[in-house]
Structures are given as C-alpha cells and as structure tokens.
Write a protein that holds these residues in place. Structure first.
Motif, PDB file in Angstrom:
ATOM      1  N   ALA A 192     -38.335  -5.506  11.781  1.00  0.00           N
ATOM      2  CA  ALA A 192     -37.649  -5.035  12.988  1.00  0.00           C
ATOM      3  C   ALA A 192     -38.495  -4.002  13.720  1.00  0.00           C
ATOM      4  O   ALA A 192     -38.636  -4.041  14.950  1.00  0.00           O
ATOM      5  CB  ALA A 192     -36.295  -4.436  12.612  1.00  0.00           C
ATOM      6  N   GLU A 193     -39.087  -3.085  12.959  1.00  0.00           N
ATOM      7  CA  GLU A 193     -39.934  -2.047  13.565  1.00  0.00           C
ATOM      8  C   GLU A 193     -41.132  -2.667  14.267  1.00  0.00           C
ATOM      9  O   GLU A 193     -41.491  -2.282  15.389  1.00  0.00           O
ATOM     10  CB  GLU A 193     -40.406  -1.065  12.498  1.00  0.00           C
ATOM     11  CG  GLU A 193     -41.329   0.009  13.040  1.00  0.00           C
ATOM     12  CD  GLU A 193     -42.070   0.781  11.963  1.00  0.00           C
ATOM     13  OE1 GLU A 193     -42.409   1.946  12.219  1.00  0.00           O
ATOM     14  OE2 GLU A 193     -42.333   0.221  10.873  1.00  0.00           O
ATOM     15  N   LEU A 232     -40.441  -4.569  17.430  1.00  0.00           N
ATOM     16  CA  LEU A 232     -40.215  -3.604  18.506  1.00  0.00           C
ATOM     17  C   LEU A 232     -41.551  -3.126  19.081  1.00  0.00           C
ATOM     18  O   LEU A 232     -41.675  -2.900  20.282  1.00  0.00           O
ATOM     19  CB  LEU A 232     -39.410  -2.418  17.975  1.00  0.00           C
ATOM     20  CG  LEU A 232     -38.661  -1.589  19.022  1.00  0.00           C
ATOM     21  CD1 LEU A 232     -37.635  -2.439  19.748  1.00  0.00           C
ATOM     22  CD2 LEU A 232     -37.989  -0.389  18.363  1.00  0.00           C
ATOM     23  N   GLU A 287     -37.585  -6.893  21.535  1.00  0.00           N
ATOM     24  CA  GLU A 287     -36.360  -6.212  21.110  1.00  0.00           C
ATOM     25  C   GLU A 287     -35.330  -7.193  20.539  1.00  0.00           C
ATOM     26  O   GLU A 287     -34.597  -6.865  19.595  1.00  0.00           O
ATOM     27  CB  GLU A 287     -35.764  -5.449  22.290  1.00  0.00           C
ATOM     28  CG  GLU A 287     -36.640  -4.282  22.753  1.00  0.00           C
ATOM     29  CD  GLU A 287     -35.992  -3.484  23.872  1.00  0.00           C
ATOM     30  OE1 GLU A 287     -34.760  -3.604  24.050  1.00  0.00           O
ATOM     31  OE2 GLU A 287     -36.723  -2.751  24.564  1.00  0.00           O
ATOM     32  N   SER A 344     -36.236  -7.972  17.052  1.00  0.00           N
ATOM     33  CA  SER A 344     -36.008  -6.783  16.235  1.00  0.00           C
ATOM     34  C   SER A 344     -34.542  -6.692  15.826  1.00  0.00           C
ATOM     35  O   SER A 344     -34.216  -6.477  14.647  1.00  0.00           O
ATOM     36  CB  SER A 344     -36.428  -5.533  17.018  1.00  0.00           C
ATOM     37  OG  SER A 344     -36.297  -4.384  16.227  1.00  0.00           O
ATOM     38  N   TYR A 350     -36.149   2.795  12.138  1.00  0.00           N
ATOM     39  CA  TYR A 350     -37.080   1.942  12.866  1.00  0.00           C
ATOM     40  C   TYR A 350     -36.733   1.800  14.356  1.00  0.00           C
ATOM     41  O   TYR A 350     -37.613   1.783  15.208  1.00  0.00           O
ATOM     42  CB  TYR A 350     -37.125   0.547  12.232  1.00  0.00           C
ATOM     43  CG  TYR A 350     -37.694   0.533  10.839  1.00  0.00           C
ATOM     44  CD1 TYR A 350     -38.977   1.019  10.585  1.00  0.00           C
ATOM     45  CD2 TYR A 350     -36.964   0.042   9.769  1.00  0.00           C
ATOM     46  CE1 TYR A 350     -39.503   1.018   9.300  1.00  0.00           C
ATOM     47  CE2 TYR A 350     -37.477   0.027   8.478  1.00  0.00           C
ATOM     48  CZ  TYR A 350     -38.747   0.524   8.248  1.00  0.00           C
ATOM     49  OH  TYR A 350     -39.263   0.522   6.991  1.00  0.00           O
ATOM     50  N   LEU A 351     -35.436   1.666  14.659  1.00  0.00           N
ATOM     51  CA  LEU A 351     -35.045   1.373  16.040  1.00  0.00           C
ATOM     52  C   LEU A 351     -34.493   2.580  16.779  1.00  0.00           C
ATOM     53  O   LEU A 351     -34.264   2.510  17.988  1.00  0.00           O
ATOM     54  CB  LEU A 351     -33.991   0.261  16.059  1.00  0.00           C
ATOM     55  CG  LEU A 351     -34.324  -1.031  15.318  1.00  0.00           C
ATOM     56  CD1 LEU A 351     -33.261  -2.070  15.569  1.00  0.00           C
ATOM     57  CD2 LEU A 351     -35.687  -1.563  15.750  1.00  0.00           C
TER      58      LEU A 351
END
Length: 542
Positions: A470-471, A474, A479, A482, A509-510
């Motif tokens: 996910a990181e 991004l 997105e 992610s 991460y987000l």
C-alpha cells in the motif's frame, strides 16, 4: 533528562513493551469501549478516538497508553477530558511505581497538591518491588516530601531485601545527590555486598570519586574476594582499577592467569603483564586450535599487538590466519587484509590474497573489500559476475554495492530490472520493504511494475505485506491500488488483532486517520485473538 520524568522519557519503542507496567491482555480499544457510560460519554468516546487514533490501534495494554492519551488531549485543549483519563489511569495503577509516575503527570498539568498527596499515600501502601522505592523519589522531586520523609524513604529502601545489588547502588547515588551522605554510604556498602557490584569498574570508580568507599577498605577487602573468584568475566572488571588501586594489581593478574581459558582472556591479560609475547602466543595458539570460546575479531587484535613487539612473528601469524580462511574455518579475512596493508605496507600482496579469497565468498564480502581497497575495477567486475549468477538476496546486495560504492547507477538499474522480474516468481518476501525501497531509490521508474508483480504473486495466506505494498503503490501515485491493498488485508482479518494491524497500516503508510477509525469501528465484533500464527508488533505513534 529530568529524573522525575524518567519513565515517560523511555525510548518510545521500549515504552510499548515495558514489562513492569503491563495491565494484562486487554486491548486498549476494548477498554475504551468499556469506559462509555462509566467514565466518559459517547461523544467523548468519539472525540478521544478521533484525536488519539494511534494509541487505540495498539495491541498491548500498558499504563503508558493512558498517559499518552491524556497528554495528547491536553495538547489539543481538552484539559477536562484529559483529567477523566488520568483519573481512570489511577484506577489501573498496580504498584507504588505506577502511582509515583502518575503523580508527576498530575503535578505537571494541574499542580494539584491534594491529588498528589493522595497518590503518595497509595504509593506507600502498594510497594511491591525495589522499582517502587526508586520511583517514589519523584515525590521528592516535586517537593511533596522533604527532610525526614525523604530520609525515611531511603532507610526503608536500605532495609528492603532486593534481589540485585544495582538497586542499592542507584539509591546510594540518589541519596548522595540529595545530600544524604550518611545513608548514601550505607546503601553503597549494601550494594557492594553483591559480588557483581564489587567487581564492577563503573561502580567502584563512582564510589571512590564520591567518597562512598575508601581506597583502604577496598585494598583490605577485595583480595579475599579475588582469591575466591572463578569467573574471568567478573575479574576483568577490576582491570580498569589498577591506577586507582595498585595494591590489587598483582593478585588480580595472578588469579587471572589461573582461570583464563579462552584466547580473549590471555589477550586482555597481555595489556597488564610484562610477558606480553608469551601471553599473545598462548592466545594465538588457543584461537588456531579453536579451544574454548573465540570470536573472529580477536585474531586481528592479537596480530596487531604482536606487530608492535615482534613484527616477523606477527607476519607469520598473519600467514597462518589466512591459511585458516582458505580452509573455510575463519571468517574475518577483511580485518587481516587491513593489517597487511596498514601494518606491513603490503598493498599488492593484500590485493592478490583478496582476489583469491573472493572466489569462495559471497557478494557481501565484496562490500568489505570495497571499503578496504576503494573503487577498484576488479572488485566491480567480481560484483557484476557474481550478480549474474546470484540468487535473489545476493542480487539485492550487488545492486546496493554498485549504486552506493561505485556510483554505477546504470549497472544498478539493470540489476533492478532483474529483481523486478524475479518478483514474479519469488515467494519469500521477508524483507519486501527493503527490496521496494531499494528499487524506489535507484530505479523509481520500475517501482510500479515491481509492486504489481508482488501483488499478483502474493501467497493466499499473506497478510502482513499488504501494508508495505500500500505504501509503495502510494509512492507511484496509485492511490486506488493502495486502498485496494488495505481492503484485501481487511478482508483477510479473522481477529481484532488483525484489524489493529491494518489500522496501523492505514496510519503508518497512508496517514489516513479516517480509514483507521472506520476499520476499528467496523471490526469490533471480531474475536480479539485469531490463530496462534498471528504475529503482532505495535508500532509507536503519537
């Protein structure tokens, strides 16, 4: 660092696992839910979750969770709500140390003397271990106890039967700081009744400096203890005291000679004896025969010391040590190469030996050679040759060496392309974050494809690595992918522990607080713990 803030200033990661302050197996979020209607309202629950999301995405329930929540609320101007949290925290305190810690926070934020006095009474009636006495000195720091009350605390500590001597030493230093010199000496003497403290260079030097023990007392009492000592590790604590206590040098060395077993023991003794060559020869013999415990760094120290006494013999030792490495026994060849260059000025010979040794070494060894010899073309060629035949892990090392040590980013990018292709098949993603970070730094244009390859190839049971993906999605401005990673991770959650981990990913991460809160609220019906294979490590957030 202020002593009264000692516990609060513990390393952030350490605070999460501070064993003495564990409050059981409850999950903080569950505890917060249970407070509704008793300590806080529903609206206050929502506000706390909004402002302190990170604290309630933790798994482990310790007293510092509530300290962090209360402090956060005060910073956000919610002082009345913070007071409710600290009142609840008081109900969770289990020992005198807990109450002493809480008193510091109460005094700092509200200067509420009546509340602090109440906490002092609770602390006195809940002394469970030596840590309580030490932390109750916080009450002296804030001026709640003075004079005779402080002295009584030290006297009670002196009479307490602690399991280790370092407690009495710490209390002695505190007593000295507060000008209670007579009680400091008594505490220090009790500390020295424990053998590990009596043979501690740090403790004895501090005692001599502050006048808590005399040279005469040590000169009279140490020899008897030295004679009975059978641990070289304990005895070597006195080696650094020969300047302050020359009277114990001879008996300490004699005893050391009797109980020395390993090459390292004789190596240390050689610093203080006249027969240095004899002791270094003994250390070298034990090392070459692998008798007793030996570590690879010792051989280089032996040779360097011998070089100052007998250069020819040191050169012979060096050759014999290289022979060990050729036979696959010794693993510290890089240290020997440095000696050959620095002590014997044999650069050409060192290069010749290094080339020969490198044939049987991995890529990581070539990194050590790059540090020794610099940006040599032959090292770079070896790295490239090994990279072409290397497995996944060695390919990562080779890429880093080419980029960081040789600044050959074109070659490093070529290897990154190979890594991206391997990610289609490679199942072991233990260090996936390191791999994707490497690609991001060296060849960011390949990162998106690398993420896609991993995403399509993840094991069905994989759980932890969706957050890493996910990181990195991004980073590629993807997105949607992610969020998709975290949704897939959420769908795999079989316990609230899994939900907590996913919520931490959303924050870590987000930086998505809204998603983290949504995960916590929607996952609250799951059982706390899943199967035994679940691995959960709290990250630290504010």
């Amino acid at each position: 660092m202020s002593n009264c803030e000692k516990l609060h200033k513990l390393h952030k990661i350490s605070r999460l696992y501070y064993a003495d302050y564990s409050l059981g197996k409850d999950i903080p979020f569950r505890v917060l839910e249970g407070m509704v209607g008793k300590w806080i309202t529903v609206d206050e629950f929502d506000l706390i979750l909004q402002l302190c999301t990170a604290s309630f995405s933790r798994r482990w329930h310790i007293i510092f969770v509530w300290d962090d929540v209360g402090t956060r609320l005060i910073e956000k101007g919610q002082k009345d709500l913070a007071k409710k949290i600290f009142c609840f925290m008081e109900s969770l305190c289990q020992s005198g140390a807990d109450f002493a810690f809480l008193a510091i926070r109460v005094h700092k934020f509200w200067k509420d003397i009546a509340w602090c006095k109440k906490l002092f009474d609770l602390a006195k009636s809940n002394i469970k271990d030596e840590n309580c006495y030490y932390n109750m000195l916080n009450f002296a720091k804030i001026g709640l106890i003075i004079g005779d009350e402080v002295e009584k605390l030290f006297i009670d500590a002196l009479q307490y039967n602690a399991g280790y001597g370092y407690f009495y030493y710490k209390m002695a230093i505190k007593a000295y700081t507060l000008r209670k010199h007579h009680i400091a000496r008594s505490l220090y003497q009790k500390a020295l009744s424990h053998e590990d403290l009596l043979f501690s260079r740090k403790v004895l030097k501090k005692g001599l400096k502050l006048g808590l023990v005399s040279h005469a007392w040590l000169a009279l009492n140490l020899p008897k203890k030295i004679e009975k000592q059978d641990s070289f590790y304990m005895l070597e604590g006195l080696f650094g005291l020969f300047k302050e206590l020359p009277q114990i040098k001879q008996i300490t060395i004699q005893k050391g000679m009797k109980i020395a077993k390993n090459s390292g023991d004789f190596l240390k003794l050689s610093d203080f004896c006249e027969n240095k060559i004899e002791l270094l020869e003994r250390a070298f013999e034990l090392y070459m025969n692998k008798s007793g415990f030996s570590s690879s760094y010792e051989i280089s120290k032996i040779i360097k010391k011998m070089a100052k006494l007998d250069k020819n013999r040191a050169y012979e030792m060096l050759n014999l040590s290289f022979k060990l490495d050729f036979d696959g026994v010794f693993g510290g060849a890089e240290d020997l190469l440095e000696i050959l260059i620095c002590d014997f000025d044999e650069l050409d010979l060192a290069e010749k030996i290094a080339k020969k040794i490198s044939k049987n070494k991995n890529v990581y060894f070539l990194l050590a050679l790059a540090h020794i010899f610099g940006k040599k073309l032959w090292i770079k060629r070896m790295v490239l040759n090994k990279a072409l035949k290397a497995e996944y892990d060695e390919l990562l090392d080779a890429t880093e060496i080419l980029a960081n040590n040789f600044l050959d980013f074109n070659a490093a990018k070529s290897l990154c392309q190979m890594i991206v292709e391997l990610l289609k098949e490679h199942k072991n993603h233990k260090e996936l974050d390191c791999t994707l970070n490497l690609i991001y730094k060296i060849a960011p244009e390949f990162l998106e494809q690398a993420c896609i390859n991993v995403f399509e190839n993840l094991d069905k049971d994989s759980f932890i690595r969706y957050g890493v993906l996910a990181e990195n999605f991004l980073r590629c401005k993807q997105e949607n992918m992610s969020l998709e990673c975290l949704k897939l991770k959420r769908d795999k959650c079989i316990s609230f522990e899994n939900i907590l981990h996913t919520a931490q990913d959303a924050l870590w991460y987000l930086d998505n607080r809204k998603l983290a809160i949504e995960l916590l609220l929607n996952g609250r019906d799951l059982p706390d713990i899943g199967n035994e294979s679940d691995i959960f490590n709290d990250r630290y957030f504010w």
